[in-house]
Design a protein around this motif. Sequence first.
Motif, PDB file in Angstrom:
ATOM      1  N   VAL A  17      -9.352  -2.210  -8.983  1.00  0.00           N
ATOM      2  CA  VAL A  17     -10.188  -1.461  -8.308  1.00  0.00           C
ATOM      3  C   VAL A  17     -10.718  -1.776  -6.986  1.00  0.00           C
ATOM      4  CG1 VAL A  17     -12.642  -0.509  -8.917  1.00  0.00           C
ATOM      5  CG2 VAL A  17     -10.813  -0.808 -10.808  1.00  0.00           C
ATOM      6  N   ARG A  18     -11.086  -2.982  -6.816  1.00  0.00           N
ATOM      7  CA  ARG A  18     -11.344  -3.401  -5.464  1.00  0.00           C
ATOM      8  C   ARG A  18     -10.340  -3.239  -4.435  1.00  0.00           C
ATOM      9  NH1 ARG A  18     -13.363  -7.874  -8.520  1.00  0.00           N
ATOM     10  NH2 ARG A  18     -11.895  -9.267  -7.821  1.00  0.00           N
ATOM     11  N   VAL A  19      -9.188  -3.403  -4.780  1.00  0.00           N
ATOM     12  CA  VAL A  19      -8.040  -3.127  -3.770  1.00  0.00           C
ATOM     13  C   VAL A  19      -8.047  -1.500  -3.524  1.00  0.00           C
ATOM     14  CG1 VAL A  19      -5.705  -3.063  -3.766  1.00  0.00           C
ATOM     15  CG2 VAL A  19      -6.589  -5.149  -4.485  1.00  0.00           C
ATOM     16  N   VAL A  20      -8.230  -0.831  -4.630  1.00  0.00           N
ATOM     17  CA  VAL A  20      -8.143   0.617  -4.399  1.00  0.00           C
ATOM     18  C   VAL A  20      -9.379   1.190  -3.654  1.00  0.00           C
ATOM     19  CG1 VAL A  20      -8.216   2.964  -5.651  1.00  0.00           C
ATOM     20  CG2 VAL A  20      -6.555   0.990  -6.325  1.00  0.00           C
ATOM     21  N   LEU A  21     -10.502   0.629  -3.846  1.00  0.00           N
ATOM     22  CA  LEU A  21     -11.741   0.698  -2.916  1.00  0.00           C
ATOM     23  C   LEU A  21     -11.437   0.468  -1.537  1.00  0.00           C
ATOM     24  CD1 LEU A  21     -14.576  -0.361  -5.466  1.00  0.00           C
ATOM     25  CD2 LEU A  21     -14.273   2.132  -4.457  1.00  0.00           C
ATOM     26  N   ARG A  22     -10.789  -0.644  -1.299  1.00  0.00           N
ATOM     27  CA  ARG A  22     -11.085  -0.929   0.171  1.00  0.00           C
ATOM     28  C   ARG A  22      -9.641  -0.381   0.859  1.00  0.00           C
ATOM     29  NH1 ARG A  22     -10.514  -5.993  -1.033  1.00  0.00           N
ATOM     30  NH2 ARG A  22      -8.279  -6.193  -1.070  1.00  0.00           N
ATOM     31  N   ALA A  23      -8.576  -0.261  -0.106  1.00  0.00           N
ATOM     32  CA  ALA A  23      -7.281   0.031   0.693  1.00  0.00           C
ATOM     33  C   ALA A  23      -6.514   1.375   0.459  1.00  0.00           C
ATOM     34  CB  ALA A  23      -6.162  -1.008   0.476  1.00  0.00           C
ATOM     35  N   GLY A  24      -7.268   1.864  -0.678  1.00  0.00           N
ATOM     36  CA  GLY A  24      -6.697   3.296  -1.087  1.00  0.00           C
ATOM     37  C   GLY A  24      -5.497   3.195  -2.011  1.00  0.00           C
ATOM     38  N   ALA A  25      -4.964   4.224  -2.702  1.00  0.00           N
ATOM     39  CA  ALA A  25      -3.851   4.026  -3.571  1.00  0.00           C
ATOM     40  C   ALA A  25      -2.841   3.660  -2.930  1.00  0.00           C
ATOM     41  CB  ALA A  25      -3.701   5.594  -4.087  1.00  0.00           C
ATOM     42  N   ALA A  26      -2.369   3.873  -1.537  1.00  0.00           N
ATOM     43  CA  ALA A  26      -1.435   3.259  -1.145  1.00  0.00           C
ATOM     44  C   ALA A  26      -1.412   1.543  -0.874  1.00  0.00           C
ATOM     45  CB  ALA A  26      -1.146   3.876   0.238  1.00  0.00           C
ATOM     46  N   GLY A  27      -2.432   1.155  -1.068  1.00  0.00           N
ATOM     47  CA  GLY A  27      -2.637  -0.340  -0.724  1.00  0.00           C
ATOM     48  C   GLY A  27      -2.459  -1.018  -2.011  1.00  0.00           C
ATOM     49  N   LEU A  28      -2.426  -0.357  -3.243  1.00  0.00           N
ATOM     50  CA  LEU A  28      -2.314  -1.003  -4.499  1.00  0.00           C
ATOM     51  C   LEU A  28      -0.915  -1.711  -4.610  1.00  0.00           C
ATOM     52  CD1 LEU A  28      -3.743  -1.822  -7.139  1.00  0.00           C
ATOM     53  CD2 LEU A  28      -2.922   0.436  -8.193  1.00  0.00           C
ATOM     54  N   SER A  29      -0.783  -2.843  -4.788  1.00  0.00           N
ATOM     55  CA  SER A  29       0.357  -3.593  -4.937  1.00  0.00           C
ATOM     56  C   SER A  29       0.122  -4.843  -5.913  1.00  0.00           C
ATOM     57  CB  SER A  29       0.994  -4.011  -3.816  1.00  0.00           C
ATOM     58  OG  SER A  29       0.169  -5.043  -3.122  1.00  0.00           O
ATOM     59  N   ILE A  30       1.059  -5.486  -6.615  1.00  0.00           N
ATOM     60  CA  ILE A  30       0.907  -6.764  -7.225  1.00  0.00           C
ATOM     61  C   ILE A  30       0.663  -7.673  -6.499  1.00  0.00           C
ATOM     62  CG2 ILE A  30       2.299  -8.351  -8.563  1.00  0.00           C
ATOM     63  CD1 ILE A  30       1.982  -5.726 -10.250  1.00  0.00           C
TER      64      ILE A  30
END
Length: 185
Positions: A17-30
């Motif tokens: 969730v923190r990754v998505v908040l910071r980097a958006g859906a495109a930034g979500l990665s393992i």
Amino acid sequence: MPRDRKIEIDDILDAAVRVVLRAGAAGLSIDAVAREAGVSKSRVVYDHKSKSGLLEALVERKIRAEQERTQAAVTASKDTPHPELYGRIATAAAGPDDEDKAVTLAISAAMSSEDKVRDLMREWFAEDLQAVKATPRPQAALLAYLALSGFLCFELFDFHRWDEAERTVILEGIRTMFVSFPEPA
């Protein structure tokens, strides 16, 4: 020697969730989630198998949280004309927060390529529709629910933000729609 803190699956999902908040859906990665959680990439893969599995777990957790929130609101709305609908309207009164918006965008981005995520969302909405339509006024409930869903989508996708006064008027209008709509015979 200090002991490593125990990382739970929820810790990894919180990191997602923190990754998505910071980097958006495109930034979500393992990799991004592993870095954010302070764990190895293999730990995230072990728990979720893939980015798809991570998204599925995130969606399942969000759905459970929304179901719990909705059930509490339905229970609190037991003395209204339609607790299932009015409970959902009550949960909309506060408006979505940044986490709601970020997770919604991540889910939307995933739905075009992730069948399991799309299926989870379809199942959730089918259950929601069934609960709302379980009334002697199913057409009125359906129309009010669709109006509420559209209202929420405008905000979740950040197309428009209503101030508190506008929000109150709109939600009261949706309640009025339910009680005043002429149900077909």
